[in-house]
Motif scaffolding. Structure first.
Motif, mmCIF file in Angstrom:
data_model
loop_
_atom_site.group_PDB
_atom_site.id
_atom_site.type_symbol
_atom_site.label_atom_id
_atom_site.label_comp_id
_atom_site.label_asym_id
_atom_site.label_seq_id
_atom_site.Cartn_x
_atom_site.Cartn_y
_atom_site.Cartn_z
ATOM 1 N N MET A 323 0.814 -1.179 0.001
ATOM 2 C CA MET A 323 -0.179 -0.137 0.072
ATOM 3 C C MET A 323 0.688 1.363 -0.130
ATOM 4 S SD MET A 323 -1.516 0.732 3.744
ATOM 5 C CE MET A 323 -1.882 2.358 3.565
ATOM 6 N N THR A 324 0.324 2.277 -0.449
ATOM 7 C CA THR A 324 0.893 3.675 -0.480
ATOM 8 C C THR A 324 0.884 4.601 1.004
ATOM 9 O OG1 THR A 324 0.178 3.804 -2.789
ATOM 10 C CG2 THR A 324 1.122 5.745 -1.848
ATOM 11 N N PRO A 325 2.063 4.539 1.671
ATOM 12 C CA PRO A 325 2.061 4.977 2.856
ATOM 13 C C PRO A 325 1.441 6.388 2.988
ATOM 14 C CG PRO A 325 4.459 4.621 1.957
ATOM 15 C CD PRO A 325 3.520 4.236 0.965
ATOM 16 N N GLN A 326 1.777 7.203 1.997
ATOM 17 C CA GLN A 326 1.198 8.534 2.155
ATOM 18 C C GLN A 326 -0.174 8.563 2.052
ATOM 19 O OE1 GLN A 326 3.452 7.348 -0.175
ATOM 20 N NE2 GLN A 326 5.246 8.434 -0.075
ATOM 21 N N LYS A 327 -0.806 7.514 1.758
ATOM 22 C CA LYS A 327 -2.437 7.854 1.620
ATOM 23 C C LYS A 327 -3.065 6.941 2.685
ATOM 24 C CE LYS A 327 -3.062 7.662 -3.301
ATOM 25 N NZ LYS A 327 -3.246 7.002 -4.345
ATOM 26 N N ALA A 328 -1.971 6.670 3.793
ATOM 27 C CA ALA A 328 -2.714 5.929 5.085
ATOM 28 C C ALA A 328 -3.558 6.799 5.847
ATOM 29 C CB ALA A 328 -1.489 5.611 5.820
ATOM 30 N N ALA A 329 -4.789 6.277 6.217
ATOM 31 C CA ALA A 329 -5.774 6.870 6.993
ATOM 32 C C ALA A 329 -5.460 6.819 8.392
ATOM 33 C CB ALA A 329 -7.260 6.502 6.674
ATOM 34 N N ARG A 330 -5.942 7.782 9.280
ATOM 35 C CA ARG A 330 -5.643 7.685 10.878
ATOM 36 C C ARG A 330 -6.091 6.063 11.129
ATOM 37 N NH1 ARG A 330 -6.544 7.883 15.659
ATOM 38 N NH2 ARG A 330 -8.473 6.802 15.288
ATOM 39 N N GLU A 331 -7.066 5.444 10.898
ATOM 40 C CA GLU A 331 -7.223 4.250 11.300
ATOM 41 C C GLU A 331 -6.302 3.226 10.997
ATOM 42 O OE1 GLU A 331 -9.389 5.989 9.696
ATOM 43 O OE2 GLU A 331 -10.621 6.630 11.457
ATOM 44 N N GLN A 332 -5.980 3.168 9.628
ATOM 45 C CA GLN A 332 -4.927 2.318 9.331
ATOM 46 C C GLN A 332 -3.521 2.667 9.974
ATOM 47 O OE1 GLN A 332 -5.210 3.641 5.124
ATOM 48 N NE2 GLN A 332 -5.882 1.796 4.524
ATOM 49 N N ALA A 333 -3.441 3.947 10.253
ATOM 50 C CA ALA A 333 -2.023 4.304 10.928
ATOM 51 C C ALA A 333 -2.039 3.687 12.461
ATOM 52 C CB ALA A 333 -1.953 5.755 11.250
ATOM 53 N N GLU A 334 -3.229 3.794 13.048
ATOM 54 C CA GLU A 334 -3.304 3.126 14.397
ATOM 55 C C GLU A 334 -3.224 1.754 14.412
ATOM 56 O OE1 GLU A 334 -6.543 4.897 16.532
ATOM 57 O OE2 GLU A 334 -6.259 3.620 18.278
ATOM 58 N N ALA A 335 -3.803 1.009 13.376
ATOM 59 C CA ALA A 335 -3.871 -0.592 13.084
ATOM 60 C C ALA A 335 -2.386 -0.713 13.024
ATOM 61 C CB ALA A 335 -4.459 -0.830 12.022
ATOM 62 N N LEU A 336 -1.505 -0.035 12.361
ATOM 63 C CA LEU A 336 -0.150 -0.351 12.237
ATOM 64 C C LEU A 336 0.648 -0.169 13.345
ATOM 65 C CD1 LEU A 336 1.773 -0.928 9.885
ATOM 66 C CD2 LEU A 336 2.159 1.503 9.586
ATOM 67 N N TYR A 337 0.319 0.805 14.086
ATOM 68 C CA TYR A 337 0.950 1.108 15.462
ATOM 69 C C TYR A 337 0.644 0.143 16.355
ATOM 70 C CZ TYR A 337 1.596 3.290 20.061
ATOM 71 O OH TYR A 337 2.145 3.717 21.355
ATOM 72 N N ASN A 338 -0.573 -0.440 16.447
ATOM 73 C CA ASN A 338 -0.895 -1.514 17.452
ATOM 74 C C ASN A 338 -0.212 -2.851 16.963
ATOM 75 O OD1 ASN A 338 -2.587 -0.099 19.027
ATOM 76 N ND2 ASN A 338 -4.392 -0.588 17.702
ATOM 77 N N ALA A 339 0.072 -2.972 15.612
ATOM 78 C CA ALA A 339 0.553 -4.208 15.045
ATOM 79 C C ALA A 339 2.180 -4.195 15.240
ATOM 80 C CB ALA A 339 0.558 -4.321 13.686
ATOM 81 N N VAL A 340 2.855 -2.734 15.365
ATOM 82 C CA VAL A 340 4.273 -2.782 15.745
ATOM 83 C C VAL A 340 4.451 -3.144 17.095
ATOM 84 C CG1 VAL A 340 5.925 -0.981 16.168
ATOM 85 C CG2 VAL A 340 4.741 -1.027 13.837
ATOM 86 N N GLN A 341 3.540 -2.507 17.855
ATOM 87 C CA GLN A 341 3.740 -2.965 19.296
ATOM 88 C C GLN A 341 3.570 -4.433 19.631
ATOM 89 O OE1 GLN A 341 4.880 -0.500 21.648
ATOM 90 N NE2 GLN A 341 4.354 0.829 19.701
ATOM 91 N N ALA A 342 2.848 -5.196 18.779
ATOM 92 C CA ALA A 342 2.487 -6.638 19.400
ATOM 93 C C ALA A 342 3.448 -7.351 18.780
ATOM 94 C CB ALA A 342 1.140 -6.863 18.757
ATOM 95 N N THR A 343 4.587 -6.728 17.547
ATOM 96 C CA THR A 343 5.603 -7.550 17.179
ATOM 97 C C THR A 343 6.936 -7.763 17.879
ATOM 98 O OG1 THR A 343 4.611 -6.913 14.999
ATOM 99 C CG2 THR A 343 6.779 -7.988 14.793
#
Ligand code: ATP
Ligand code: MG
Length: 555
Positions: A323-343
C-alpha cells in the motif's frame, strides 16, 4: 521567637469599644466601592488580538528556560553552548579538539566571551542561520550521541547578548587552508526569528580551519564549582581527548592538557526503533516518507525491521505491504501502530554509543583529586522509549582535600557535558539518594546525599538524552534510566564497601599490634621482678609471649 513577638504586639493593642452600627456614628457613612464594570468582549474582539508568536519572541520572554535566568548562569550557559558546539564539530570531523575559551571583563556586569576551535569550520552560507535563527541545526533530526541536539543553543546565547548589550554575535570561520576566513556580525530579528547580517568581511585569520565565536553579554563572574572555572575542569575530566586553554576574566590562565591521544570511538547514527515511536509521529512519518510502499517504509525508516518483519507487521495490521504509505488514513496508522507494538523486535543496536570508559574515567578522576581509593564502571547499553543509552559511574574516596562529614561531591554528565544546575531535579541525584550507601560503610541520612570524602561522577550517554528542559541541566527520570544509574552506583559502591571494610579490619589489626608492642615489655619487667629471672630469660619469655599473641590475633 516570631510567635512570642506576635503575642507581645497583640497585648499592646488597646481593647476596642463595642462596635457601633455605622448608621449611628457621627459623620457621613463610608462610601461603598464602585463595582468594577464588566466589559464583555465579542469573539470578533478577541480574534483581533490573536497573533502568531515567533520562537525567538517566546524565548526572549522565557529566557530562563534556556539557562539565562541569572547573570552568573548566563555566563556559564554562553560558554557551555559554544564549547559544546566546538567539541561536537571537532569530533564529527575526526579532529582532536584544541579549544580556547577567553572571557574578557568589560565591566563588573558585562563580559565578552570568545570560544575558538580547530574544527572543520562552517560554510559561509550557513553562518547567518546557525547564529541568527533559533531552532536551526544539524543535530535535531537525527539519533546520534552528541552534546547538542536541539538547534537552539548558540543562537539563544547570541540573542541573550543582543538583548542585554545590544551587540551582535561575531563569528569568524574558515573551512580550509586554501579558503579565506569570513567574519560576520549577526543579529536576530526576533519578530521573524531570522538573521540580520550587519557585517560580512573576508579577513586574515591564522588558523587553517576552525571557528571563533564572540558574544558580549550582561553577566557576573564567580569562582567555584558552579562557575565557568568548575565547568572547564569538569569538561576536561569527561573529554580527556580535548586540550582546553581557558583565560578567566581575572586574567588567570588554565591549561588542561590532552590526556588521551586518540578521539573516542565515533558514535553512530541510528534510525528510530519502532517500539519507541508514538502514533502521531508514525502518522506524520507515513505522510512524509519518500518510500513507495509500506514494506519499504517500515524497513527503510526504522531500525531492526527487515523486509520480512515489515511484511509481518503489515499482516498484523491487516494492511497490504504494497500500500502507498502517504495515503494511510488515521485508522490504518493506528492499526499499524498496534501491530508494531505487538511484534517482537530486536532491541535497538547498542554499539552506537561512545562511553568515556572505565580507564579514562579513572584517569580523569586521578587528575582531579589524589585519593586513597578509586573505582569505575561502564554498564552495557540499555533502552528507554526505543533510544539506546548507557550509564557510567566512577568515584574517588578518601582525599585530604575533601571534607569527611559533608555531603559528597556529585558530578553529573550527559553526553560528556557537565550538568551544573538543577541537581535535585535530576534522575542521577534521585538515584544517588535512593541508593543505600550505609551498606557500603558510608554515612547517609534519610532522603539525602551520602556524606563522606567522596567525589562521585555519573555519566549518561545516549542518542537522545531526555533533558527536563531546553537548558539541558538535568535528566528526566525514565524508569529504565533510573534503574541503570542505580546498578552503576551499586557497582562502584560495592567496590568501595570492600575497600572500607578491609581498611577497617587493617586498622583494627594495627591497633592490636600496637597494644602488644606497648605492653609486653612491661609484662617482662614485672615477671623479672616476681620470678627473679635474668635479662636473657626475660627477653626469651617476652618473645614467646609476643609470638603467641600475634598468632592468636591472626586466627
Ligand atoms: N563551532 C562550530 N563548528 C561547526 N559547526 C557548528 C559550530 N557551532 C555550531 N555549529 C553548527 O550549528 C548548528 C546549530 O548550533 P546550536 O548550538 O544552535 O544547536 P545544536 O548544537 O544543534 O543543538 P543545541 O541547541 O542542543 O546546542 C549545529 O547543529 C552545528 O551544525
Ligand atoms: Mg549546540
Amino acid at each position: 521567637m516570631a510567635q512570642a513577638q506576635l503575642k507581645m504586639k497583640l497585648k499592646k493593642v488597646p481593647r476596642k469599644s463595642p462596635a457601633v452600627p455605622a448608621s449611628k456614628k457621627a459623620g457621613p457613612p463610608p462610601s461603598k466601592p464602585e463595582p468594577r464594570k464588566i466589559v464583555r468582549l465579542t469573539a470578533a474582539d478577541l480574534a483581533e488580538k490573536q497573533r502568531e508568536i515567533s520562537v525567538s519572541e517566546f524565548f526572549t520572554k522565557n529566557r530562563h528556560l534556556l539557562g539565562f535566568d541569572s547573570p552568573a548562569k548566563a555566563l556559564l550557559t554562553t560558554v557551555k553552548e559554544a564549547v559544546d558546539n566546538a567539541l561536537d564539530a571537532c569530533e564529527e570531523a575526526g579532529i582532536l579538539p584544541d579549544i580556547l575559551i577567553e572571557i574578557q571583563a568589560i565591566s563588573e556586569t558585562r563580559y565578552r566571551v570568545a570560544v575558538q576551535d580547530n574544527g572543520p569550520g562552517i560554510v559561509k552560507a550557513q553562518i547567518p542561520k546557525i547564529f541568527g535563527q533559533l531552532l536551526y541545526g544539524s543535530k535535531f533530526h537525527r539519533l546520534r550521541q552528541s552534546r547538542g541536539q536541539q538547534g537552539i543553543g548558540i543562537s539563544a546565547a547570541g540573542m541573550y547578548g543582543q538583548l542585554t548589550t545590544g551587540k551582535p554575535i561575531t563569528v569568524i570561520s574558515r573551512v580550509g587552508a586554501n579558503k579565506p576566513a569570513h567574519k560576520f556580525d549577526i543579529q536576530i530579528d526576533t519578530r521573524r526569528n531570522a538573521p540580520v547580517v550587519t557585517a560580512d568581511d573576508e579577513v586574515e585569520w591564522k588558523p587553517e580551519h576552525g571557528t571563533r565565536v564572540e558574544i558580549e553579554i550582561e553577566a557576573t563572574y564567580k569562582k567555584g564549582r558552579h562557575s565557568v572555572d568548575g565547568y572547564v575542569e569538569q569538561t576536561a575530566m569527561a573529554n580527556p581527548h580535548a586540550a582546553i586553554a581557558y583565560v578567566a576574566p581575572d586574567g588567570e590562565r588554565l591549561t588542561m592538557e590532552r590526556v588521551a591521544a586518540e578521539l573516542p570511538k565515533p558514535p553512530l547514527e541510528i534510525k528510530p526503533h519502532p517500539h519507541g515511536v508514538e502514533l502521531g509521529i508514525l502518522l506524520k512519518m507515513l505522510h512524509e516518507t519518500k518510500a513507495r510502499n509500506l514494506r519499504a517504509f517500515l524497513s527503510g525508516e526504522f531500525s531492526r525491521v527487515s523486509p520480512a518483519v515489515a511484511e509481518e507487521i503489515a499482516r498484523g495490521a491487516s494492511l497490504s505491504p504494497n500500500m502507498t504509505p502517504q495515503k494511510a488514513a488515521r485508522e490504518q496508522a493506528e492499526a499499524l501502530y498496534n501491530a508494531v507494538q505487538a511484534t517482537k523486535l530486536m532491541a535497538p543496536p547498542s554499539n552506537v554509543l561512545s562511553p568515556i570508559g572505565e580507564e579514562l574515567l579513572l584517569t580523569g578522576l586521578k587528575k582531579q583529586v589524589e585519593a586513597r581509593f578509586y573505582a569505575a564502571t561502564t554498564r552495557s547499553p540499555s533502552v528507554y522509549r526505543g533510544n539506546p543509552f548507557l550509564v557510567e559511574a566512577a568515584l574517588a574516596y578518601g582525599a585530604d582535600s575533601l571534607p569527611a562529614d559533608e555531603p559528597i561531591t556529585l558530578l553529573r554528565f550527559a553526553n560528556r557535558v557537565p550538568l551544573l544546575y538543577q541537581q535535585s531535579a535530576c534522575a542521577v541525584t534521585k538515584s544517588v539518594i535512593q541508593t543505600n550507601w550505609k551498606s557500603y560503610g558510608i554515612q547517609q541520612s534519610r532522603g539525602a546525599l551520602p556524606s563522606g570524602p567522596i567525589i562521585l561522577m555519573v555519566h549518561i550517554a545516549s542518542v537522545w538524552v531526555p533533558f527536563t528542559s531546553e537548558s539541558k541541566e538535568s535528566v528526566a527520570s525514565y524508569p529504565q534510566i533510573a534503574k541503570e544509574i542505580r546498578l552503576a552506583l551499586q557497582d562502584v559502591g560495592r567496590k568501595l564497601g570492600i575497600f572500607i571494610r578491609r581498611g577497617l579490619r587493617e586498622e583494627d589489626a594495627e591497633k592490636k599490634r600496637s597494644y602488644i608492642e606497648k605492653y609486653i615489655p612491661h609484662i617482662g619487667i614485672a615477671l623479672q621482678e616476681i620470678l627473679g629471672i635474668d635479662d636473657k630469660r626475660k627477653e626469651k619469655v617476652c618473645a614467646t609471649l609476643k609470638d603467641t599473641l600475634e598468632r592468636s590475633r591472626q586466627l
